[in-house]
Scaffold this motif. Structure first.
Motif, short mmCIF file in Angstrom:
data_model
loop_
_atom_site.label_atom_id
_atom_site.label_comp_id
_atom_site.label_asym_id
_atom_site.label_seq_id
_atom_site.Cartn_x
_atom_site.Cartn_y
_atom_site.Cartn_z
N LEU A 18 20.73 -1.76 -17.98
CA LEU A 18 20.64 -2.70 -16.87
C LEU A 18 21.39 -2.10 -15.69
O LEU A 18 22.34 -1.33 -15.86
N ARG A 19 20.97 -2.50 -14.50
CA ARG A 19 21.68 -2.10 -13.30
C ARG A 19 22.07 -3.36 -12.54
O ARG A 19 21.20 -4.13 -12.12
N LEU A 20 23.35 -3.56 -12.39
CA LEU A 20 23.87 -4.70 -11.66
C LEU A 20 24.16 -4.31 -10.22
O LEU A 20 24.47 -3.15 -9.93
N SER A 21 24.05 -5.28 -9.34
CA SER A 21 24.33 -5.03 -7.94
C SER A 21 25.31 -6.07 -7.42
O SER A 21 25.20 -7.25 -7.75
N CYS A 22 26.24 -5.62 -6.60
CA CYS A 22 27.19 -6.49 -5.94
C CYS A 22 26.99 -6.33 -4.44
O CYS A 22 27.34 -5.29 -3.86
N GLU A 23 26.39 -7.34 -3.84
CA GLU A 23 26.17 -7.29 -2.39
C GLU A 23 27.37 -7.90 -1.67
O GLU A 23 27.81 -9.00 -2.00
N VAL A 24 27.87 -7.15 -0.72
CA VAL A 24 29.07 -7.54 0.00
C VAL A 24 28.69 -7.95 1.42
O VAL A 24 28.08 -7.16 2.15
N SER A 25 29.03 -9.15 1.80
CA SER A 25 28.84 -9.57 3.18
C SER A 25 30.21 -9.88 3.77
O SER A 25 31.12 -10.31 3.08
N ASP A 56 36.91 8.42 -6.64
CA ASP A 56 36.35 8.83 -7.94
C ASP A 56 36.19 7.63 -8.84
O ASP A 56 37.03 6.72 -8.85
N PRO A 57 35.13 7.58 -9.64
CA PRO A 57 34.94 6.44 -10.54
C PRO A 57 35.93 6.47 -11.71
O PRO A 57 36.24 7.53 -12.24
N ILE A 58 36.39 5.30 -12.09
CA ILE A 58 37.32 5.13 -13.22
C ILE A 58 36.78 4.03 -14.10
O ILE A 58 36.36 2.98 -13.59
N PHE A 59 36.80 4.26 -15.41
CA PHE A 59 36.25 3.30 -16.36
C PHE A 59 37.23 3.04 -17.48
O PHE A 59 38.05 3.89 -17.82
N VAL A 60 37.12 1.85 -18.07
CA VAL A 60 37.88 1.60 -19.28
C VAL A 60 37.23 2.37 -20.42
O VAL A 60 36.06 2.73 -20.35
N ASP A 61 38.01 2.58 -21.47
CA ASP A 61 37.52 3.41 -22.57
C ASP A 61 36.23 2.88 -23.18
O ASP A 61 35.33 3.65 -23.54
N ASP A 62 36.11 1.56 -23.27
CA ASP A 62 34.95 0.95 -23.95
C ASP A 62 33.62 1.31 -23.29
O ASP A 62 32.58 1.28 -23.95
N VAL A 63 33.64 1.61 -22.01
CA VAL A 63 32.37 1.82 -21.31
C VAL A 63 32.21 3.23 -20.76
O VAL A 63 31.15 3.60 -20.27
N ARG A 64 33.28 4.02 -20.84
CA ARG A 64 33.22 5.37 -20.29
C ARG A 64 32.11 6.16 -20.99
O ARG A 64 31.98 6.15 -22.20
N PHE A 67 28.58 3.69 -18.66
CA PHE A 67 28.46 2.99 -17.37
C PHE A 67 28.71 3.97 -16.23
O PHE A 67 29.47 4.94 -16.36
N ALA A 68 28.09 3.67 -15.11
CA ALA A 68 28.33 4.43 -13.88
C ALA A 68 28.43 3.44 -12.73
O ALA A 68 27.78 2.38 -12.77
N LYS A 75 22.90 -0.70 1.81
CA LYS A 75 22.79 -2.09 1.38
C LYS A 75 24.13 -2.80 1.39
O LYS A 75 24.18 -4.00 1.12
N ASN A 76 25.18 -2.07 1.66
CA ASN A 76 26.54 -2.61 1.56
C ASN A 76 26.77 -3.23 0.18
O ASN A 76 27.17 -4.39 0.05
N SER A 77 26.47 -2.43 -0.82
CA SER A 77 26.60 -2.93 -2.19
C SER A 77 27.26 -1.89 -3.08
O SER A 77 27.32 -0.71 -2.76
N VAL A 78 27.74 -2.39 -4.20
CA VAL A 78 28.30 -1.54 -5.25
C VAL A 78 27.54 -1.86 -6.53
O VAL A 78 27.54 -3.01 -6.97
N ASP A 79 26.87 -0.88 -7.08
CA ASP A 79 26.05 -1.08 -8.27
C ASP A 79 26.77 -0.59 -9.52
O ASP A 79 27.56 0.35 -9.48
N LEU A 80 26.44 -1.23 -10.63
CA LEU A 80 26.95 -0.81 -11.93
C LEU A 80 25.76 -0.51 -12.82
O LEU A 80 25.01 -1.42 -13.19
N GLN A 81 25.56 0.76 -13.12
CA GLN A 81 24.50 1.17 -14.03
C GLN A 81 25.05 1.17 -15.44
O GLN A 81 26.06 1.84 -15.71
N MET A 82 24.40 0.42 -16.30
CA MET A 82 24.88 0.28 -17.68
C MET A 82 23.81 0.81 -18.63
O MET A 82 22.70 0.27 -18.68
N ASP A 83 24.12 1.85 -19.35
CA ASP A 83 23.20 2.45 -20.30
C ASP A 83 23.75 2.33 -21.72
O ASP A 83 24.95 2.10 -21.91
N ASN A 84 22.85 2.49 -22.69
CA ASN A 84 23.25 2.42 -24.10
C ASN A 84 24.10 1.18 -24.36
O ASN A 84 25.19 1.25 -24.95
#
Length: 115
Positions: A18-25, A56-64, A67-68, A75-84
């Motif tokens: 899944l790919r999540l998006s965070c739109e910032v206004s 630089d991206p930093i992740f917790v161990d569970d998702v490293r 996730f990206a 788009k003024n957004s920050v996306d979270l790509q979640m694989d596997n």
């Protein structure tokens, strides 16, 4: 006033993506200050992905490694790509500042991973 709107959640089978998006206004200094959290019932929000002060991206161990996190300045957004995805990734996902005073929380987006 800064508004954060999360989207992109849904139901997916384990191993899916899944790919999540965070739109910032509103005005914020930089998209680098937006990270992604998740929360399951009866537990506090957990910060899972953010950017370092150098961007630089930093992740917790569970998702490293699974996730990206991406910034989209157009788009003024920050996306979270979640694989596997795993069943334990099931949660409501939110975006916000990873430190300091947070902005008003959005409604989040539900991610449900089934077996």
């Amino acid at each position: 006033q800064v508004q954060l709107v999360e989207s992109g959640g849904g139901l997916v089978q384990a191993g899916g993506s899944l790919r999540l998006s965070c739109e910032v206004s509103g005005n914020i200094p930089s998209l680098d200050e937006i990270g992604w959290y998740r929360q399951v019932p009866s537990r506090s929000r957990e910060l899972v992905a953010r950017f370092s002060i150098l961007g630089d991206p930093i992740f917790v161990d569970d998702v490293r490694g699974r996730f990206a996190i991406f910034k989209d300045n157009t788009k003024n957004s920050v996306d979270l790509q979640m694989d596997n995805l795993k069943i334990e990734d099931t949660a409501v996902y939110y975006c916000n500042r990873p430190s300091g005073r947070t902005y008003a929380w959005g409604r989040g987006t539900q991610v449900t991973v089934s077996s």
